[in-house]
Design a protein around this motif. Structure first.
Motif, PDB file in Angstrom:
ATOM      1  N   TRP A  25       0.749  -1.235  -0.091  1.00 19.62           N
ATOM      2  CA  TRP A  25       0.014  -0.010  -0.059  1.00 19.62           C
ATOM      3  C   TRP A  25       0.761   1.234   0.090  1.00 19.62           C
ATOM      4  O   TRP A  25       0.520   2.387  -0.469  1.00 19.62           O
ATOM      5  CB  TRP A  25      -0.884  -0.128   1.271  1.00 19.62           C
ATOM      6  N   ILE A  28       2.049   1.670  -3.708  1.00 16.38           N
ATOM      7  CA  ILE A  28       1.422   2.282  -4.690  1.00 16.38           C
ATOM      8  C   ILE A  28       0.685   3.611  -4.171  1.00 16.38           C
ATOM      9  O   ILE A  28      -0.203   4.065  -4.941  1.00 16.38           O
ATOM     10  CB  ILE A  28       0.256   1.299  -4.780  1.00 16.38           C
ATOM     11  N   LEU A  30      -1.229   4.276  -1.791  1.00 12.20           N
ATOM     12  CA  LEU A  30      -2.412   4.344  -0.922  1.00 12.20           C
ATOM     13  C   LEU A  30      -2.450   4.546   0.403  1.00 12.20           C
ATOM     14  O   LEU A  30      -3.217   5.364   1.010  1.00 12.20           O
ATOM     15  CB  LEU A  30      -3.191   2.763  -1.122  1.00 12.20           C
ATOM     16  N   ASP A  64     -12.242  -2.576  -4.541  1.00 12.42           N
ATOM     17  CA  ASP A  64     -10.653  -2.740  -4.860  1.00 12.42           C
ATOM     18  C   ASP A  64     -10.001  -1.457  -4.490  1.00 12.42           C
ATOM     19  O   ASP A  64     -10.701  -0.401  -4.030  1.00 12.42           O
ATOM     20  CB  ASP A  64     -10.689  -3.080  -6.405  1.00 12.42           C
ATOM     21  N   LEU A  65      -8.703  -1.544  -4.717  1.00 11.14           N
ATOM     22  CA  LEU A  65      -7.771  -0.637  -3.970  1.00 11.14           C
ATOM     23  C   LEU A  65      -8.010   0.830  -4.699  1.00 11.14           C
ATOM     24  O   LEU A  65      -7.752   1.765  -4.025  1.00 11.14           O
ATOM     25  CB  LEU A  65      -6.435  -1.074  -4.110  1.00 11.14           C
ATOM     26  N   GLU A  66      -8.241   0.732  -5.915  1.00  4.65           N
ATOM     27  CA  GLU A  66      -8.503   1.959  -6.633  1.00  4.65           C
ATOM     28  C   GLU A  66      -9.451   2.688  -6.358  1.00  4.65           C
ATOM     29  O   GLU A  66      -9.651   3.869  -6.073  1.00  4.65           O
ATOM     30  CB  GLU A  66      -8.560   1.826  -8.174  1.00  4.65           C
ATOM     31  N   ALA A  67     -10.779   1.797  -6.065  1.00  3.65           N
ATOM     32  CA  ALA A  67     -11.958   2.422  -5.528  1.00  3.65           C
ATOM     33  C   ALA A  67     -11.868   2.942  -4.228  1.00  3.65           C
ATOM     34  O   ALA A  67     -12.475   4.113  -3.959  1.00  3.65           O
ATOM     35  CB  ALA A  67     -13.306   1.276  -5.778  1.00  3.65           C
ATOM     36  N   ARG A  69      -9.093   4.299  -2.892  1.00 10.43           N
ATOM     37  CA  ARG A  69      -8.308   5.733  -3.205  1.00 10.43           C
ATOM     38  C   ARG A  69      -9.210   6.754  -3.620  1.00 10.43           C
ATOM     39  O   ARG A  69      -9.421   7.702  -3.211  1.00 10.43           O
ATOM     40  CB  ARG A  69      -7.272   5.353  -4.343  1.00 10.43           C
ATOM     41  N   ALA A  70     -10.183   6.374  -4.421  1.00 10.23           N
ATOM     42  CA  ALA A  70     -10.924   7.370  -4.967  1.00 10.23           C
ATOM     43  C   ALA A  70     -12.228   7.837  -3.687  1.00 10.23           C
ATOM     44  O   ALA A  70     -12.452   8.988  -3.377  1.00 10.23           O
ATOM     45  CB  ALA A  70     -12.080   6.749  -6.094  1.00 10.23           C
ATOM     46  N   GLN A  82     -19.521   5.842  -5.399  1.00 10.31           N
ATOM     47  CA  GLN A  82     -18.530   4.384  -5.289  1.00 10.31           C
ATOM     48  C   GLN A  82     -19.218   3.697  -4.421  1.00 10.31           C
ATOM     49  O   GLN A  82     -19.483   2.370  -4.715  1.00 10.31           O
ATOM     50  CB  GLN A  82     -17.183   4.953  -4.814  1.00 10.31           C
TER      51      GLN A  82
END
Length: 263
Positions: A25, A28, A30, A64-67, A69-70, A82
């Motif tokens: 994390w 990337i 996060l 997921d990790l991108e969601a 992050r958003a 989201q």
């Protein structure tokens, strides 16, 4: 917590994560620790821990990790969007799991009962001479065999119309076998061999039937009076004729009917 923050090992233990996860994390972007020790090791502050706790919550919800992050880094309205997307995906997954549960239930019943039709449906599909105790007898005799498992897997997805189609195909081949016998076709002739192959293919709707297995079934047709009666109703003497035709076909394919194994 230390004055500057918690080291990565203690942070991972506190949150039920692995050190490798925290490293990932961080890499990337996060959840990057805000501090470092004099030796350069990661240190997680109170604010870092709060972000990590939120990440854990959203990950458990299935984002997921991108969601995630958003959700954490974008304005509040985007968080609701989201979460609505995630809820819709979850509802779809729940429907899929319910379907899977239904399929597993039918598979369990098929392994137990063989044919998933009521007694009346069985008699309507398989004919008035059908004995509804036969599936249970077959299970008791062959329930641990691969063929029973294969037959149950196929049965789990079949309804009355599907079984009627299987039965109709097999009955049509049996009628052609009887007609060939009545026309004087000998068991060793090519016409008989072609019908034997179609008979084997029709039986394979229940489970895959090899030529060696077909030989054993042919022997059963003359040894078991119930099967003999069935084929002889199509044409007197058909059980014996079919057995001989199956044996002739086996020999033509290099199989000795006397030593053929159930395989």
């Amino acid at each position: 917590m230390t004055r500057d923050g918690l080291p990565v090992g203690e942070t991972a233990a506190q949150l039920g994560l692995t050190v490798r996860t925290l490293h990932h994390w961080d890499e990337i972007g996060l959840a990057r620790p805000a501090a470092r020790s004099a030796a350069g090791y990661r240190l997680y502050t109170d604010a870092d821990l709060e972000r990590l706790r939120r990440i854990v919550v959203y990950r458990e919800l299935g984002l997921d990790l991108e969601a995630i992050r958003a959700v954490l880094d974008e304005p509040g309205d985007d968080v609701s969007a989201q979460l609505r997307v995630q809820r819709a995906q979850l509802a779809q997954r729940i429907d899929q799991l319910r379907e899977l549960d239904d399929d597993l239930g039918r598979m369990i019943e098929a392994q137990k009962h063989g044919v998933l039709l009521s007694p009346d449906e069985q008699r309507a599909v398989f004919g008035p001479d059908w004995n509804t105790d036969w599936p249970a007898e077959a299970r008791d005799a062959h329930g641990s065999s691969p063929q029973w498992q294969q037959a149950a897997e196929r049965s789990a997805s079949r309804g009355a119309e599907d079984w009627a189609a299987v039965t109709s195909t097999l009955a049509g081949v049996e009628a052609e076998l009887g007609a060939a016998m009545a026309a004087g076709i000998r068991p060793e002739e090519a016409t008989a061999a072609a019908l034997v192959e179609r008979h084997r293919e029709a039986l394979s709707a229940f489970y895959p039937v090899s030529r060696q297995m077909h030989v054993h079934l042919g022997h059963m047709y003359v040894a078991d009076e119930r099967f003999t009666a069935h084929y002889d109703r199509v044409r007197p003497g058909l059980a014996t004729w079919l057995c001989e035709a199956i044996e002739a076909s086996a020999r033509a394919h290099g199989i000795d009917p006397d030593t053929a194994e159930w395989a």
